[in-house]
Design an enzyme around this catalytic site. Structure first.
Site, PDB file in Angstrom:
ATOM      1  N   ARG A 123      67.842  65.143 -56.481  1.00 12.49           N
ATOM      2  CA  ARG A 123      68.924  66.076 -56.129  1.00 12.49           C
ATOM      3  C   ARG A 123      69.925  65.399 -55.202  1.00 12.49           C
ATOM      4  O   ARG A 123      71.135  65.612 -55.321  1.00 12.49           O
ATOM      5  CB  ARG A 123      68.341  67.313 -55.445  1.00 12.49           C
ATOM      6  CG  ARG A 123      67.631  68.257 -56.410  1.00 12.49           C
ATOM      7  CD  ARG A 123      66.790  69.276 -55.656  1.00 12.49           C
ATOM      8  NE  ARG A 123      67.580  70.030 -54.699  1.00 12.49           N
ATOM      9  CZ  ARG A 123      67.123  70.544 -53.561  1.00 12.49           C
ATOM     10  NH1 ARG A 123      65.850  70.396 -53.247  1.00 12.49           N
ATOM     11  NH2 ARG A 123      67.907  71.214 -52.760  1.00 12.49           N
ATOM     12  N   HIS A 162      59.084  77.243 -40.094  1.00  8.62           N
ATOM     13  CA  HIS A 162      60.015  76.272 -40.675  1.00  8.62           C
ATOM     14  C   HIS A 162      61.438  76.651 -40.283  1.00  8.62           C
ATOM     15  O   HIS A 162      61.822  77.810 -40.370  1.00  8.62           O
ATOM     16  CB  HIS A 162      59.913  76.244 -42.200  1.00  8.62           C
ATOM     17  CG  HIS A 162      60.884  75.288 -42.812  1.00  8.62           C
ATOM     18  ND1 HIS A 162      60.634  73.940 -42.905  1.00  8.62           N
ATOM     19  CD2 HIS A 162      62.136  75.467 -43.316  1.00  8.62           C
ATOM     20  CE1 HIS A 162      61.670  73.340 -43.466  1.00  8.62           C
ATOM     21  NE2 HIS A 162      62.598  74.245 -43.723  1.00  8.62           N
ATOM     22  N   SER A 178      61.828  73.936 -52.512  1.00  5.94           N
ATOM     23  CA  SER A 178      61.445  72.724 -51.792  1.00  5.94           C
ATOM     24  C   SER A 178      60.727  73.079 -50.495  1.00  5.94           C
ATOM     25  O   SER A 178      59.654  72.554 -50.185  1.00  5.94           O
ATOM     26  CB  SER A 178      62.703  71.897 -51.513  1.00  5.94           C
ATOM     27  OG  SER A 178      62.394  70.789 -50.701  1.00  5.94           O
ATOM     28  N   ASP A 184      58.126  67.738 -55.271  1.00  2.65           N
ATOM     29  CA  ASP A 184      59.243  67.980 -54.358  1.00  2.65           C
ATOM     30  C   ASP A 184      59.851  66.675 -53.891  1.00  2.65           C
ATOM     31  O   ASP A 184      61.073  66.547 -53.831  1.00  2.65           O
ATOM     32  CB  ASP A 184      58.792  68.800 -53.150  1.00  2.65           C
ATOM     33  CG  ASP A 184      59.934  68.940 -52.153  1.00  2.65           C
ATOM     34  OD1 ASP A 184      60.943  69.567 -52.521  1.00  2.65           O
ATOM     35  OD2 ASP A 184      59.857  68.388 -51.041  1.00  2.65           O
ATOM     36  N   LYS A 199      56.221  72.991 -50.020  1.00  2.82           N
ATOM     37  CA  LYS A 199      55.574  72.176 -48.989  1.00  2.82           C
ATOM     38  C   LYS A 199      54.804  73.037 -48.001  1.00  2.82           C
ATOM     39  O   LYS A 199      53.679  72.714 -47.615  1.00  2.82           O
ATOM     40  CB  LYS A 199      56.626  71.346 -48.243  1.00  2.82           C
ATOM     41  CG  LYS A 199      57.073  70.119 -49.011  1.00  2.82           C
ATOM     42  CD  LYS A 199      58.127  69.331 -48.280  1.00  2.82           C
ATOM     43  CE  LYS A 199      59.434  70.093 -48.224  1.00  2.82           C
ATOM     44  NZ  LYS A 199      60.589  69.241 -47.905  1.00  2.82           N
TER      45      LYS A 199
END
Lengths: 443, 443
Positions: free
Chosen positions: B168, B82, B183, B161, B187
């Site tokens: 948010r 990520h 978050s 999320d 995921k």
């Protein structure tokens, strides 16, 4: 209005301009800013603070979110009183007729009780037939005709406050002085008043438990009133112990009526606070040269019966049963359903009485609401036969209980609110200090 | 769950138990806690902070708000990467086939671009026909069959999320490390991975502009991964200057494809970051004894063509046109619609290139979204013929421009992102540091 930008600015400790605050409140009232954005803003403001200027802008935006009454066609200087609320606080019911009887018009818009503190509307409605839901035209006409009117908030007055108050209640953003002050002042300034007296209570039975917080709240309120050109005086009063002897709607209303009959039932704190506030209102209203002189005029209005006459006129005009003004004990439910006696450890004096504990016991008995939907029992409550400083022996009558449903009485809770001691407690003042635009008197 | 109590506790700086956080997130996901209460909580947490334990509980609650995939029936150690996002960050497109070609399965669920940083899904969809909306069964089957799958978030994965992220975004509570980390990790952990490599970017083109913030984010992410028993390594990489030469969806995808052909177009930063991440993934996946050995394996997968073969297989399996894998320049829109020349002051070197400014210029050209509803132009973007350190003279070609609508080009904005100087700038490292559960390497 870029709402996210405004939230971010406050989140990061910035100061918003009056225009930004107005735009936010206007958009929220119109439904263009959703609750979830406003609640984020409220929390950011709660934790980052609002400047005096921001608080004034918030008040102004809430004030002008609805109708701002113009009572300039009503002769005289219109003066109202607002109390931050406490247990046994029936002051408005005696105060409004006293001040009106002395020639100062009193336009009063009040709220209902929620939690352990009572609401003036609920107390008025304990008078059979008394209507508090008058419209604005009637409110204005009655004020001009008899010099006093007492109603509930209407849809026209400060709709932003109603919407914001409901949101604060469910987002843990209630206990923040600028919000509290803006909520109070936006409603009061919308009433059409020329001057305002505040009863800011401090102590365990008050919204502000700490005296320092109550002082800050008073300063914010007087600051806003001054900013809006309305002479404003605040008395800081003690709320550790219930005010007077009655707690609950009809018990309090009956006590207020008795006071107008000249019978204080030995509750000097209630008389003291009421007369002090009346003195301030009469001085602000131009009916007395000083608060002291105003207080003396108020005492005369009680002793000569003119305050009671005004109360009778007020009740009659708003549809209430005037029989209970002349003979309060004739109202159904005025007889005690129980008398609690002092327990075995009571060998000497009442040392202390916890206003919060007693207020919650009254709510449990039916005098108040746990949620907004609850219906109150107008007669439920207590008459305190003994208060701190009174001598008491085990087995003596301590509290009279009134209730539509006596099964709701929690004896332990009521008795648990008392403390006893062999010696009398030190005397504590009822009025702690006095604030004007020139600052604290420093009592 | 008494939501007001939880909000108040956080507002007052308290710490919530894992059970309280779970109850709050569960009730919010189920619709029992309204947005306006959650946004007040988010702001309170933003300003009061969340402990490591609270952040882990939040991640866990978000993770288990939906389906947590179990890929244990797929052979091998599944590893994903990520990136926290940057300008020109096309790493995933080359990295996933490289790592899969070396025998480590890569299950990758990516997002779309919002703001100035691009999204892997948009880049993949610049390949004509490529589908990213596979269902979970297809995702699982494809991973087992060819060792790599790249899709978008599905409704089953971490619904809390999605709901929280949207909230948010409109309540100014995005830029808070525990929320960002929860978050990301909720995921990624839901994908069914066994290990994770993070590319945490720092600099003006990154979400975290300050290196100190990026380091804290990396520490939080690695902490959560470790807490969940998934070996996690983070590389801290520079994002002041766009990564590589392509900026925009197809310009970046084409650059990633060319890299798999062995052509880095002279963009050493892109190759460096990709190979370093590949080395980490191969080490975590058990295909190499160390990150260094993994990096060498990755280089081999490029030079022997196996990574390109895997890319071709991936594209074919997900419905894409493999012609553009073999000959990227054949895709319509691959020819520049304009070439910007270096201005008169360019007598020496490119001294600096502002990733944020160039990223925003790419969005304006159509490569990204200003709001979620915007449709991206897959070909819009730039090829940077000169990057910091390259010598350049006035009038030399500087940037190739690609666009469906050349009128959207803001030349000034693109040229304004460059700075020139007579001397080359000091060389800056692309990989700033490396974090494992044992701490920072301290490069």
């Amino acid at each position: 209005v870029n709402t996210v930008q405004l939230i971010r600015a406050k989140r990061d400790g910035g100061t918003l301009s009056p225009e930004q605050i107005t735009a936010l409140v206007d958009a929220y009232t119109a439904g263009a800013v959703p609750d979830y954005q406003m609640s984020a803003f409220l929390m950011a403001a709660f934790l980052r603070g609002l400047s005096d200027e921001e608080a004034a802008a918030l008040t102004r935006a809430m004030l002008y979110s609805g109708e701002v009454l113009d009572l300039s066609d009503v002769r005289g200087t219109k003066v109202d009183k607002h109390s931050t609320g406490g247990v046994g606080d029936k002051v408005s019911l005696a105060l409004a007729p006293i001040v009106a009887a002395c020639g100062v018009p009193v336009p009063m818009i009040s709220g209902r009780g929620l939690g352990h503190t009572g609401g003036t509307l609920d107390k008025l409605e304990a008078i059979p037939g008394f209507r508090t839901d008058l419209d604005i035209d009637t409110y204005r006409r009655q004020l001009a005709e008899i010099g006093v009117v007492m109603i509930g908030q209407t849809a026209e007055i400060a709709p932003a406050d109603r919407k914001l108050y409901a949101l604060r209640d469910v987002t843990a953003t209630v206990e923040f002085i600028p919000f509290i002050a803006a909520s109070i002042m936006s409603k009061k300034l919308a009433e059409g008043i020329d001057a305002l007296v505040l009863d800011v209570k401090a102590g365990r039975g008050a919204f502000m438990r700490e005296e320092a917080d109550a002082r800050r709240l008073a300063e914010t309120l007087v600051g806003i009133g001054t900013e809006f050109g309305k002479p404003t005086v605040a008395l800081l009063t003690a709320m550790d112990v219930p005010l007077g002897r009655g707690v609950g709607n009809w018990p309090e209303t009956a006590e207020a009526i008795r006071m107008l009959h000249g019978d204080t039932d030995g509750a000097e704190d209630f008389a003291e606070v009421t007369l002090a506030l009346a003195g301030e209102m009469l001085a602000l209203g131009g009916a007395a040269g000083s608060a002291q002189e105003g207080r003396e005029r108020a005492e005369t209005a009680i002793s000569d019966g003119s305050a009671l006459d005004k109360m009778r006129q007020l009740v009659a005009t708003q549809g209430g049963d005037v029989t209970v003004i002349d003979e309060p004990d004739t109202r159904p439910g005025s007889l005690p359903v129980a008398v609690l006696e002092a327990p075995a450890e009571a060998e000497g004096y009442v040392a202390d009485l916890d206003a919060l504990a007693l207020g919650l016991a009254a709510v449990a008995l039916g005098a108040g609401r746990a949620t907004k939907e609850d219906v109150v029992d107008p007669v439920a409550g207590f008459r305190l036969l003994k208060k701190p400083g009174d001598s008491v022996l085990a087995g003596e009558p301590l509290v009279e209980v009134f209730a539509g449903d006596p099964a709701r009485l929690d004896r332990e809770a009521v008795l648990g609110a008392f403390r006893f001691a062999p010696e009398p407690p030190p005397q504590r003042p009822h009025i702690l200090d006095r604030l004007t635009r020139d600052g604290w008197e420093g009592r």
